[in-house]
Design a protein around this motif. Structure first.
Motif, PDB file in Angstrom:
ATOM      1  N   GLY A 149       0.836  -1.185   0.000  1.00 38.93           N
ATOM      2  CA  GLY A 149       0.000   0.000   0.000  1.00 38.93           C
ATOM      3  C   GLY A 149       0.876   1.241   0.000  1.00 38.93           C
ATOM      4  O   GLY A 149       1.802   1.342   0.815  1.00 38.93           O
ATOM      5  N   TRP A 152      -6.234  -0.060   6.046  1.00 34.75           N
ATOM      6  CA  TRP A 152      -5.329  -1.113   5.607  1.00 34.75           C
ATOM      7  C   TRP A 152      -4.849  -2.022   6.735  1.00 34.75           C
ATOM      8  O   TRP A 152      -4.250  -3.067   6.476  1.00 34.75           O
ATOM      9  N   ASP A 174      -6.473  -5.292   6.300  1.00 33.28           N
ATOM     10  CA  ASP A 174      -6.725  -5.633   4.898  1.00 33.28           C
ATOM     11  C   ASP A 174      -5.709  -6.684   4.458  1.00 33.28           C
ATOM     12  O   ASP A 174      -4.503  -6.424   4.437  1.00 33.28           O
ATOM     13  N   VAL A 223      -2.836  -6.005   1.866  1.00 35.38           N
ATOM     14  CA  VAL A 223      -1.724  -5.098   2.162  1.00 35.38           C
ATOM     15  C   VAL A 223      -0.832  -5.714   3.229  1.00 35.38           C
ATOM     16  O   VAL A 223      -1.279  -5.981   4.348  1.00 35.38           O
TER      17      VAL A 223
END
Length: 254
Positions: A16, A44, A47, A50
């Motif tokens: 990311g 993130w 996530d 990432v």
């Protein structure tokens, strides 16, 4: 991509990337920029696409520090409180983030911009990078604690007592940056390192970051015990066993 007004963000191959997007203000920090940064980091954090995060301002300006237009309103108590909350959230989120972070610094990283670089796990600086705390010249105070843990007490005192700026070569010498990149190539180098981290998998990146977050606060024997237990916990995981067996098979074929 996102719809943030003060940053740009993108995810590619497990990395990311957050890019400050206030070039007209030399990426100076505003409440809105710090809020966007915090919101994207939060999005993130869990996530699975990432594994590592690169933070940059581009190749020519990382961040010039606090926006002076905003600072001019600090005689208002409400303004100071709003800024303090945004600042504490952004810096705190970055400082204790659960995934590895890399600051890719091209051009000036001053004041709060230097803080953002310091709060990241790893710093890569371009040859045109400049670091410093110019707010010291006005009688303001810096964030000292994370800085001295990176460069040592004496160098941290030199930087924060004087407010003098240093170039990339000096930053590399004292350990403020971990690697030096050619001007115009810092994002590429930081992205390559982040991709290497992402190759270990998100789970591994999170586990290793957790160890890096906790072990430094332990005494040596406690850290040894904690890290041994962490190793023992992951070694039996099927995905890790599979990766080890695949590596062993490749070695046997040579």
């Amino acid at each position: 991509m996102t719809d943030f007004q003060n940053i740009k963000s993108v995810v590619k191959n497990g990395v990311g990337t957050i890019t400050f997007d206030r070039l007209d203000r030399r990426n100076a920090l505003s409440v809105e920029l710090m809020t966007d940064l915090s919101d994207q980091l939060d999005a993130w954090a869990y996530d699975d696409e990432v594994a590592a995060v690169v933070i940059t301002g581009g190749e020519d300006v990382f961040c010039a520090g606090l926006d002076l237009d905003f600072q001019s309103g600090f005689n208002d108590a409400e303004t100071r409180e709003i800024y303090s909350e945004a600042c504490l959230r952004a810096y705190g989120t970055l400082l204790d983030y659960r995934k590895p972070t890399i600051a890719a610094v091209g051009g000036p990283a001053l004041g709060g911009g230097c803080d953002i670089a310091v709060f990241a796990d790893i710093r890569i600086g371009a040859e045109n990078a400049i670091f410093g705390y110019p707010q010291i010249k006005f009688g303001l105070t810096p964030y000292f604690s994370p800085l001295w843990r990176i460069v040592g007490l004496s160098q941290a005192k030199l930087l924060t007592f004087s407010g003098d700026r240093i170039d990339a070569q000096e930053a590399l010498r004292i350990g403020l940056i971990d690697r030096l990149a050619p001007a115009g190539g810092v994002i590429e180098q930081a992205s390559a390192l982040a991709a290497s981290i992402a190759e270990t998998t998100v789970k591994s990146a999170v586990n290793n970051k957790e160890m890096a977050r906790r072990s430094p606060a332990m005494d040596p024997i406690s850290a040894l015990t904690y890290e041994t237990l962490a190793y023992r916990e992951v070694i039996w995981h099927p995905d890790i066993v599979e990766r080890i067996n695949e590596a062993y098979s490749r070695i046997k074929k040579k």
